[in-house]
Design a protein around this motif. Structure first.
Motif, PDB file in Angstrom:
ATOM      1  N   ALA A  61       0.812  -1.219   0.000  1.00 20.20           N
ATOM      2  CA  ALA A  61       0.000   0.000   0.000  1.00 20.20           C
ATOM      3  C   ALA A  61       0.844   1.268   0.000  1.00 20.20           C
ATOM      4  O   ALA A  61       0.326   2.368  -0.207  1.00 20.20           O
ATOM      5  N   LEU A  62       2.147   1.127   0.214  1.00 19.89           N
ATOM      6  CA  LEU A  62       3.015   2.304   0.318  1.00 19.89           C
ATOM      7  C   LEU A  62       3.946   2.438  -0.884  1.00 19.89           C
ATOM      8  O   LEU A  62       5.014   3.023  -0.784  1.00 19.89           O
ATOM      9  N   GLY A  63       3.524   1.912  -2.010  1.00 23.73           N
ATOM     10  CA  GLY A  63       4.382   1.875  -3.184  1.00 23.73           C
ATOM     11  C   GLY A  63       4.953   3.214  -3.580  1.00 23.73           C
ATOM     12  O   GLY A  63       6.159   3.362  -3.815  1.00 23.73           O
ATOM     13  N   GLU A  64       4.128   4.276  -3.638  1.00 25.58           N
ATOM     14  CA  GLU A  64       4.603   5.584  -4.088  1.00 25.58           C
ATOM     15  C   GLU A  64       5.603   6.173  -3.097  1.00 25.58           C
ATOM     16  O   GLU A  64       6.645   6.709  -3.494  1.00 25.58           O
ATOM     17  N   GLN A  65       5.282   6.082  -1.799  1.00 25.73           N
ATOM     18  CA  GLN A  65       6.207   6.626  -0.811  1.00 25.73           C
ATOM     19  C   GLN A  65       7.532   5.878  -0.802  1.00 25.73           C
ATOM     20  O   GLN A  65       8.603   6.474  -0.670  1.00 25.73           O
ATOM     21  N   LEU A  66       7.480   4.548  -0.939  1.00 28.33           N
ATOM     22  CA  LEU A  66       8.711   3.753  -1.002  1.00 28.33           C
ATOM     23  C   LEU A  66       9.570   4.173  -2.191  1.00 28.33           C
ATOM     24  O   LEU A  66      10.797   4.267  -2.090  1.00 28.33           O
ATOM     25  N   GLU A  67       8.918   4.467  -3.307  1.00 33.10           N
ATOM     26  CA  GLU A  67       9.649   4.885  -4.495  1.00 33.10           C
ATOM     27  C   GLU A  67      10.344   6.220  -4.267  1.00 33.10           C
ATOM     28  O   GLU A  67      11.505   6.410  -4.655  1.00 33.10           O
ATOM     29  N   ARG A  68       9.647   7.157  -3.596  1.00 31.09           N
ATOM     30  CA  ARG A  68      10.239   8.479  -3.331  1.00 31.09           C
ATOM     31  C   ARG A  68      11.406   8.380  -2.350  1.00 31.09           C
ATOM     32  O   ARG A  68      12.395   9.095  -2.467  1.00 31.09           O
ATOM     33  N   LEU A  69      11.280   7.472  -1.389  1.00 31.86           N
ATOM     34  CA  LEU A  69      12.380   7.268  -0.453  1.00 31.86           C
ATOM     35  C   LEU A  69      13.570   6.595  -1.142  1.00 31.86           C
ATOM     36  O   LEU A  69      14.724   6.971  -0.919  1.00 31.86           O
ATOM     37  N   ALA A  70      13.286   5.619  -1.975  1.00 34.86           N
ATOM     38  CA  ALA A  70      14.363   4.884  -2.634  1.00 34.86           C
ATOM     39  C   ALA A  70      15.159   5.766  -3.578  1.00 34.86           C
ATOM     40  O   ALA A  70      16.388   5.662  -3.653  1.00 34.86           O
ATOM     41  N   ASP A  71      14.488   6.677  -4.302  1.00 36.27           N
ATOM     42  CA  ASP A  71      15.222   7.483  -5.281  1.00 36.27           C
ATOM     43  C   ASP A  71      15.779   8.775  -4.702  1.00 36.27           C
ATOM     44  O   ASP A  71      16.332   9.610  -5.419  1.00 36.27           O
ATOM     45  N   GLY A  72      15.632   8.978  -3.389  1.00 34.70           N
ATOM     46  CA  GLY A  72      16.283  10.110  -2.740  1.00 34.70           C
ATOM     47  C   GLY A  72      15.449  11.350  -2.589  1.00 34.70           C
ATOM     48  O   GLY A  72      15.923  12.351  -2.027  1.00 34.70           O
ATOM     49  N   ARG A  73      14.187  11.340  -3.016  1.00 37.24           N
ATOM     50  CA  ARG A  73      13.348  12.534  -2.859  1.00 37.24           C
ATOM     51  C   ARG A  73      12.903  12.730  -1.410  1.00 37.24           C
ATOM     52  O   ARG A  73      12.599  13.843  -0.995  1.00 37.24           O
ATOM     53  N   LEU A  74      12.878  11.653  -0.630  1.00 36.53           N
ATOM     54  CA  LEU A  74      12.555  11.720   0.793  1.00 36.53           C
ATOM     55  C   LEU A  74      13.611  10.967   1.583  1.00 36.53           C
ATOM     56  O   LEU A  74      14.201   9.990   1.085  1.00 36.53           O
ATOM     57  N   GLY A  75      13.836  11.428   2.827  1.00 37.14           N
ATOM     58  CA  GLY A  75      14.748  10.706   3.697  1.00 37.14           C
ATOM     59  C   GLY A  75      14.002   9.803   4.645  1.00 37.14           C
ATOM     60  O   GLY A  75      14.462   8.696   4.960  1.00 37.14           O
ATOM     61  N   ALA A  76      12.845  10.255   5.145  1.00 29.74           N
ATOM     62  CA  ALA A  76      12.043   9.467   6.074  1.00 29.74           C
ATOM     63  C   ALA A  76      10.601   9.929   5.976  1.00 29.74           C
ATOM     64  O   ALA A  76      10.314  11.052   5.526  1.00 29.74           O
ATOM     65  N   ALA A  77       9.686   9.078   6.412  1.00 26.96           N
ATOM     66  CA  ALA A  77       8.261   9.441   6.367  1.00 26.96           C
ATOM     67  C   ALA A  77       7.518   8.629   7.408  1.00 26.96           C
ATOM     68  O   ALA A  77       7.943   7.537   7.801  1.00 26.96           O
ATOM     69  N   THR A  78       6.405   9.191   7.871  1.00 30.06           N
ATOM     70  CA  THR A  78       5.519   8.497   8.815  1.00 30.06           C
ATOM     71  C   THR A  78       4.103   8.547   8.247  1.00 30.06           C
ATOM     72  O   THR A  78       3.671   9.582   7.725  1.00 30.06           O
ATOM     73  N   THR A  79       3.401   7.422   8.328  1.00 26.62           N
ATOM     74  CA  THR A  79       2.044   7.363   7.799  1.00 26.62           C
ATOM     75  C   THR A  79       1.245   6.354   8.621  1.00 26.62           C
ATOM     76  O   THR A  79       1.756   5.775   9.577  1.00 26.62           O
ATOM     77  N   ARG A  80       0.000   6.168   8.247  1.00 26.80           N
ATOM     78  CA  ARG A  80      -0.875   5.224   8.944  1.00 26.80           C
ATOM     79  C   ARG A  80      -1.288   4.103   7.986  1.00 26.80           C
ATOM     80  O   ARG A  80      -1.439   4.324   6.784  1.00 26.80           O
ATOM     81  N   HIS A  81      -1.445   2.924   8.540  1.00 21.05           N
ATOM     82  CA  HIS A  81      -2.009   1.802   7.795  1.00 21.05           C
ATOM     83  C   HIS A  81      -3.059   1.178   8.703  1.00 21.05           C
ATOM     84  O   HIS A  81      -2.750   0.408   9.624  1.00 21.05           O
ATOM     85  N   GLY A  82      -4.324   1.604   8.489  1.00 22.90           N
ATOM     86  CA  GLY A  82      -5.387   1.211   9.400  1.00 22.90           C
ATOM     87  C   GLY A  82      -5.135   1.826  10.769  1.00 22.90           C
ATOM     88  O   GLY A  82      -4.940   3.038  10.906  1.00 22.90           O
ATOM     89  N   ASP A  83      -5.081   0.965  11.788  1.00 22.53           N
ATOM     90  CA  ASP A  83      -4.832   1.446  13.145  1.00 22.53           C
ATOM     91  C   ASP A  83      -3.347   1.487  13.496  1.00 22.53           C
ATOM     92  O   ASP A  83      -2.984   1.780  14.646  1.00 22.53           O
ATOM     93  N   LEU A  84      -2.481   1.182  12.529  1.00 20.89           N
ATOM     94  CA  LEU A  84      -1.065   1.059  12.817  1.00 20.89           C
ATOM     95  C   LEU A  84      -0.286   2.301  12.387  1.00 20.89           C
ATOM     96  O   LEU A  84      -0.593   2.937  11.371  1.00 20.89           O
ATOM     97  N   GLU A  85       0.715   2.612  13.192  1.00 19.94           N
ATOM     98  CA  GLU A  85       1.640   3.700  12.867  1.00 19.94           C
ATOM     99  C   GLU A  85       2.790   3.099  12.057  1.00 19.94           C
ATOM    100  O   GLU A  85       3.449   2.143  12.487  1.00 19.94           O
TER     101      GLU A  85
END
Length: 512
Positions: A61-85
């Motif tokens: 479910a986090l495909g786009e964010q993983l891609e941005r992190l992998a290619d260097g556009r992001l260093g870290a990110a926090t999000t929700r997946h249902g009730d999980l952090e």
């Protein structure tokens, strides 16, 4: 579970890495310390390792964010997946980067987040080390293959081809005029370690090579350049001190090792040097020092009358020349090496080797299971493979092998060759060797014929190896010289009994 303090947590994390080094163990430890499920995600979204119970659908479910992190556009990110952090952190400086994902019921404390970052950095370093190790192993395998190719070219006498294989990085041994071959016997598991330990940056071993023998898995073949002169007995300085010294030290320090050393030979005659090293190794394995330099008698081959010998050899191998080249190649090896070794040398199955031997037997009308037949065929093939000499032509009528072996030079060679077995201190050896050959090298049958134990026969044969400077029991490569010497001096040695009848195998039609 509460995360440990920063310094304490890092120490414990380093111990986990030191103890195991497996990403799965690092993630399991991290999950326990931070009360999360964790995963190590490669570029492209593949989960390389994860803790038990990690919700893999979260990664999908986090495909786009993983891609941005992998290619260097992001260093870290926090999000929700249902009730999980869900916390994601990219690791490494160069894209595409792996991402460490942690999933928990609540957000991470500052100390836990710092521990996750440190764990991610160590996982990245472990990955880099694994890739470097994989690359090193690939380099080792290529270097090993190149060394074997160079040795193969040298064994055929083609020094130019060996130099071309190495392109611009020519090993020093190929610049030498003369070489000695050192043949090291060691446990098969040690060969990789030794070749790697003493390998230099170019993939060679100083003034020599350490090459895995493909036929005998406990042999390392080491041709070493001879320095400043012709070596032994000439005032030269002998083989390169470093690698030769390493090999000698290995033998001194390891009871299971032995070393056979050839005399110096022109580099184009590396095959001859190798043959001498094989014989010297047989002597070394039977000596307290476990080290021997070859001091044996010369070969029979150049002593035979050349025109008559060529005529006999061509007539003998003629039926084989109509077979496929692979059959001829197999037989050239099978007359001197066990069939399992031939299979490894040629990269084919033992069953295939047996099939080619069967074809050759039918063509020659001879039993290659008989050591005496193999000895004759080996001599014929060696003579037939000699380079032509100007003005030397084969005689029109082939002589018998018995006639050749009773020529004055051959008889003198045979008498001198067997002389050590007839000395008073070893008066039983000649009879033992003759009976053993007469019973097709079957030690049990020879023991029964001599009213001795099999172990006594084997012990006498090991003594004969030392006295003759020939390998009789390990590879058997020196056995053919023994057969020919016995034929020249005593027919009965090959008849299988003591009746005095001549052996009926000098020629395929049975003529002596």
């Amino acid at each position: 579970m509460r995360a440990l303090g920063s310094e304490q947590g890092l120490d414990e994390l380093l111990r986990v890495v030191q103890r195991s080094g497996r990403p799965e163990d690092v993630l399991a430890w991290l999950g326990q310390r931070t009360a999360t499920a964790a995963a190590w995600v490669c570029p492209g979204g593949r989960i390389a390792a994860a803790t038990d119970g990690f919700p893999r659908e979260a990664v999908e479910a986090l495909g786009e964010q993983l891609e941005r992190l992998a290619d260097g556009r992001l260093g870290a990110a926090t999000t929700r997946h249902g009730d999980l952090e869900v916390r994601l952190e990219a690791c490494g400086r160069h894209a595409p980067r792996p991402v460490l994902v942690t999933v928990g019921a609540a957000g991470l404390s500052r100390e836990a987040a710092a521990l996750v970052s440190r764990a991610g950095g160590l996982l990245h370093l472990l990955g880099e080390a694994h890739r470097a190790d994989h690359g090193a192993r690939g380099y080792e395998e290529k270097a090993r293959a190149l060394r074997f190719a160079v040795l193969t070219a040298l064994m055929t006498g083609d020094v130019t081809l060996a130099r071309r294989m190495t392109h611009r990085d020519v090993p020093p041994v190929l610049d030498a005029e003369r070489v000695r071959v050192h043949l090291l016997h060691c446990p098969p598991a040690d060969r990789d370690r030794l070749a790697s330990t003493f390998q230099d940056a170019s993939g060679y071993h100083g003034a020599g090579l350490m090459v895995h023998c493909p036929a005998f898995l406990d042999h390392l073949i080491c041709p070493i350049a001879e320095r400043d002169g012709d070596g032994e007995g000439s005032g030269g300085r002998g083989p390169d001190d470093r690698l030769a010294g390493v090999l000698r030290r290995l033998v001194r320090e390891n009871p299971g090792y032995a070393l056979g050393v050839s005399r110096p030979h022109p580099i184009a005659a590396t095959a001859t040097a190798y043959g001498e090293a094989v014989h010297a190794l047989a002597v070394a394995r039977n000596s307290p020092e476990r080290l021997a330099v070859y001091h044996g008698s010369p070969s029979l081959l150049p002593l035979l009358p050349r025109p008559a010998a060529l005529s006999w050899a061509r007539a003998h191998v003629e039926p084989l020349l109509g077979e496929a080249k692979i059959t001829q190649d197999v037989i050239r090896l099978a007359v001197a090496f066990p069939r399992a070794a031939v299979a490894r040398l040629l990269g084919i199955s033992r069953t295939t080797v047996t099939a080619h031997c069967g074809r050759a037997q039918r063509a020659l009308r001879a039993d290659l299971g008989d050591v005496r037949v193999r000895a004759v065929l080996d001599l014929a093939l060696a003579l037939n493979g000699l380079p032509p000499e100007p003005g030397v032509e084969a005689t029109p009528v082939p002589p018998s092998l018995g006639h050749l072996l009773r020529s004055a030079p051959a008889l003198e060679w045979a008498t001198g060759f067997l002389q050590p077995l007839g000395e008073a201190a070893h008066r039983d050896l000649h009879t033992t060797v003759r009976t053993w050959v007469g019973h097709n090298t079957d030690a049990q049958r020879a023991a029964e014929a001599l009213a001795l134990s099999r172990n006594t026969v084997r012990a006498r044969l090991r003594t004969a190896e030392r006295l003759l400077n020939r390998d009789l029991l390990t590879t058997g490569s020196g056995l053919h010289d023994v057969v020919h010497a016995l034929v020249a001096t005593d027919h009965r040695a090959l008849s299988g009994d003591e009746s005095g009848h001549c052996a009926p195998w000098f020629r395929r039609d049975g003529a002596p």
